[in-house]
Design a protein around this motif. Structure first.
Motif, mmCIF file in Angstrom:
data_model
loop_
_atom_site.group_PDB
_atom_site.id
_atom_site.type_symbol
_atom_site.label_atom_id
_atom_site.label_comp_id
_atom_site.label_asym_id
_atom_site.label_seq_id
_atom_site.Cartn_x
_atom_site.Cartn_y
_atom_site.Cartn_z
ATOM 1 N N ASP A 210 0.827 -1.405 -0.032
ATOM 2 C CA ASP A 210 -0.035 0.103 0.019
ATOM 3 C C ASP A 210 0.932 1.325 -0.137
ATOM 4 O O ASP A 210 0.800 2.434 -0.661
ATOM 5 C CB ASP A 210 -0.927 -0.131 1.219
ATOM 6 N N ASP A 213 2.696 1.569 -3.276
ATOM 7 C CA ASP A 213 1.552 1.763 -4.463
ATOM 8 C C ASP A 213 1.362 3.572 -4.209
ATOM 9 O O ASP A 213 1.081 3.929 -5.308
ATOM 10 C CB ASP A 213 0.373 1.083 -4.061
ATOM 11 N N ALA A 217 2.456 6.218 -7.336
ATOM 12 C CA ALA A 217 1.306 6.977 -7.849
ATOM 13 C C ALA A 217 1.783 8.563 -7.635
ATOM 14 O O ALA A 217 1.024 9.130 -8.568
ATOM 15 C CB ALA A 217 0.109 6.629 -6.908
ATOM 16 N N GLU A 241 2.606 -6.925 -9.523
ATOM 17 C CA GLU A 241 1.428 -6.146 -9.942
ATOM 18 C C GLU A 241 1.463 -4.447 -9.592
ATOM 19 O O GLU A 241 1.056 -3.745 -10.532
ATOM 20 C CB GLU A 241 0.085 -6.708 -9.381
ATOM 21 N N VAL A 242 1.968 -4.371 -8.353
ATOM 22 C CA VAL A 242 1.912 -2.836 -8.216
ATOM 23 C C VAL A 242 3.074 -1.991 -8.961
ATOM 24 O O VAL A 242 2.788 -0.930 -9.692
ATOM 25 C CB VAL A 242 2.373 -2.625 -6.460
ATOM 26 N N ARG A 244 3.866 -3.067 -12.117
ATOM 27 C CA ARG A 244 3.167 -2.955 -13.387
ATOM 28 C C ARG A 244 2.191 -1.781 -13.598
ATOM 29 O O ARG A 244 2.060 -0.987 -14.580
ATOM 30 C CB ARG A 244 2.576 -4.361 -13.740
ATOM 31 N N ALA A 245 1.424 -1.480 -12.373
ATOM 32 C CA ALA A 245 0.415 -0.656 -12.582
ATOM 33 C C ALA A 245 1.121 0.970 -12.808
ATOM 34 O O ALA A 245 0.443 1.785 -13.011
ATOM 35 C CB ALA A 245 -0.593 -0.452 -11.210
ATOM 36 N N HIS A 246 2.180 1.009 -12.125
ATOM 37 C CA HIS A 246 2.813 2.307 -12.301
ATOM 38 C C HIS A 246 4.028 2.397 -13.240
ATOM 39 O O HIS A 246 4.673 3.682 -13.332
ATOM 40 C CB HIS A 246 3.330 2.806 -10.885
ATOM 41 N N GLY A 247 4.228 1.406 -14.141
ATOM 42 C CA GLY A 247 5.369 1.504 -15.095
ATOM 43 C C GLY A 247 6.593 1.587 -14.399
ATOM 44 O O GLY A 247 7.778 2.025 -14.912
ATOM 45 N N GLN A 272 7.251 -6.576 -18.380
ATOM 46 C CA GLN A 272 6.074 -5.681 -17.872
ATOM 47 C C GLN A 272 6.520 -4.471 -17.699
ATOM 48 O O GLN A 272 5.457 -3.595 -17.335
ATOM 49 C CB GLN A 272 5.731 -6.476 -16.501
#
Length: 362
Positions: A210, A213, A217, A241-242, A244-247, A272
């Motif tokens: 968290d 992330d 962000a 996955e965290v 990947r979500a933010h490049g 990824q």
């Protein structure tokens, strides 16, 4: 009682001492006969061999070392013997002339912010397009502050939580703003190295993810981020996955308490992220100080690791095949001499890439 600031400063001083040569070694170098002509000739040969390899490397691959101020690299990177201080101040210009050294780590930013004037001095020494990997500050990356010398599972008043752990405001003030202001042309990936914590103080995985992330962000735009874990319990599909979500990339690390880079790539796929970063620091299971003493003055490979090399080649070739730039940084404590390891890795990457792209391989 030490304040948090003074405790951080003391830790930084102790950490910085890891990169210095003992005074007696510097005295011996100062009184040794002048061997500059032989060293210069050796460097000519090194550059010629390196240039041949560099022409065959996969596209987008940048190789380099974790730092650059090592007198033992005379004849390998530098044409004459120089002090740690002189190399730290002005050695980048000569370092960047090596055909295979096309990136470098600026590790000092982990211990204290780099002044604008120092970034500007580095920039004047570097050719256009030369990208450096900088470390985010320990003051933002550490979950807890510990008195120097304590084991990771220590407890008590000498261990305090870090209120600025993954603080975007602190990161921007200490690192991102100076980097983007004074060094933007040479700003490569920012390494978010997470120091080991140990089970007594480790943030639970969901809470850590968290926090990571939220940081990614809100992190300043215009920079690329790579996370280096030193707690293997965090290396999970949820962590991947965290990122990947933010490049953001995972830094495939060669470190004493982590699995080998290939095992990390099995959890966080190379493709990824928009770039790849490999950092070869210390063989798993080994002690930093012991290998530092054993490998000094870092002028030759002492303990090659074929398994690690093969995995690095696989990661970099996979990145090239996907059109992803890759950065590889090597520490002297990986095999004994980081520029020599770079040359060995480059030769292996060149052969592997030629095989992969040969007409009969399609």
């Amino acid at each position: 009682m030490l304040t948090r600031v003074s405790r951080q400063r003391r830790t930084a001083i102790q950490q910085l001492s890891l990169f210095e040569q003992p005074p007696e070694a510097l005295v011996e170098a100062a009184t040794a006969p002048d061997d500059s002509p032989a060293l210069a000739q050796s460097l000519v040969q090194v550059h010629a061999e390196a240039a041949t390899i560099a022409a065959r490397l996969p596209p987008g691959l940048r190789l380099g070392t974790s730092s650059w101020s090592f007198p033992g690299w005379a004849g390998i990177v530098y044409a004459r013997r120089q002090s740690v201080k002189d190399l730290a101040y002005s050695g980048l210009a000569e370092y960047a002339q090596h055909p295979l050294l096309t990136t470098v780590g600026i590790d000092r930013s982990f211990y204290a912010p780099v002044p604008d004037g120092d970034y500007l001095r580095y920039a004047r020494q570097l050719p256009p397009g030369f990208l450096c990997v900088t470390k985010a500050p320990h003051a933002v990356m550490a979950q807890v502050f510990m008195a120097p010398g304590l084991p990771e599972d220590a407890s008590g008043p000498t261990v305090t939580p870090n209120p600025d752990f993954l603080s975007v405001a602190a990161f921007e003030a200490m690192h991102a703003r100076p980097l983007l202001t004074s060094f933007q042309e040479h700003a490569g990936p920012v390494l978010l190295e997470m120091p080991p914590v140990g089970p007594a103080h480790r943030m639970p995985l969901p809470a850590f993810l968290d926090r990571l992330d939220s940081f990614l962000a809100a992190a300043p735009r215009g920079l690329r981020y790579a996370v280096e874990l030193r707690e293997r319990s965090y290396l999970t599909p949820a962590y991947a996955e965290v990122l990947r979500a933010h490049g953001a990339a995972h830094a495939y690390t060669y470190w004493r308490s982590m699995p080998l880079p290939g095992a990390q790539a099995a959890v966080v796929p190379v493709t990824q992220a928009p770039f790849a970063l490999v950092r070869l620091s210390l063989k798993p299971g080994r002690a930093y100080e012991a290998d530092k003493a054993r490998f000094a003055p870092f002028d030759k490979i002492v303990e090659p690791d074929p398994q690690m090399r093969a995995q690095v080649v696989e990661i970099t070739c996979a990145a090239a095949a996907a059109g992803i730039p890759a950065f590889v940084l090597v520490n002297n404590k990986a095999e004994g001499s980081s520029p020599r390891t770079v040359q060995e890795l480059a030769a292996l990457c060149a052969v592997a890439w030629e095989r992969r792209t040969a007409p009969h391989a399609r």
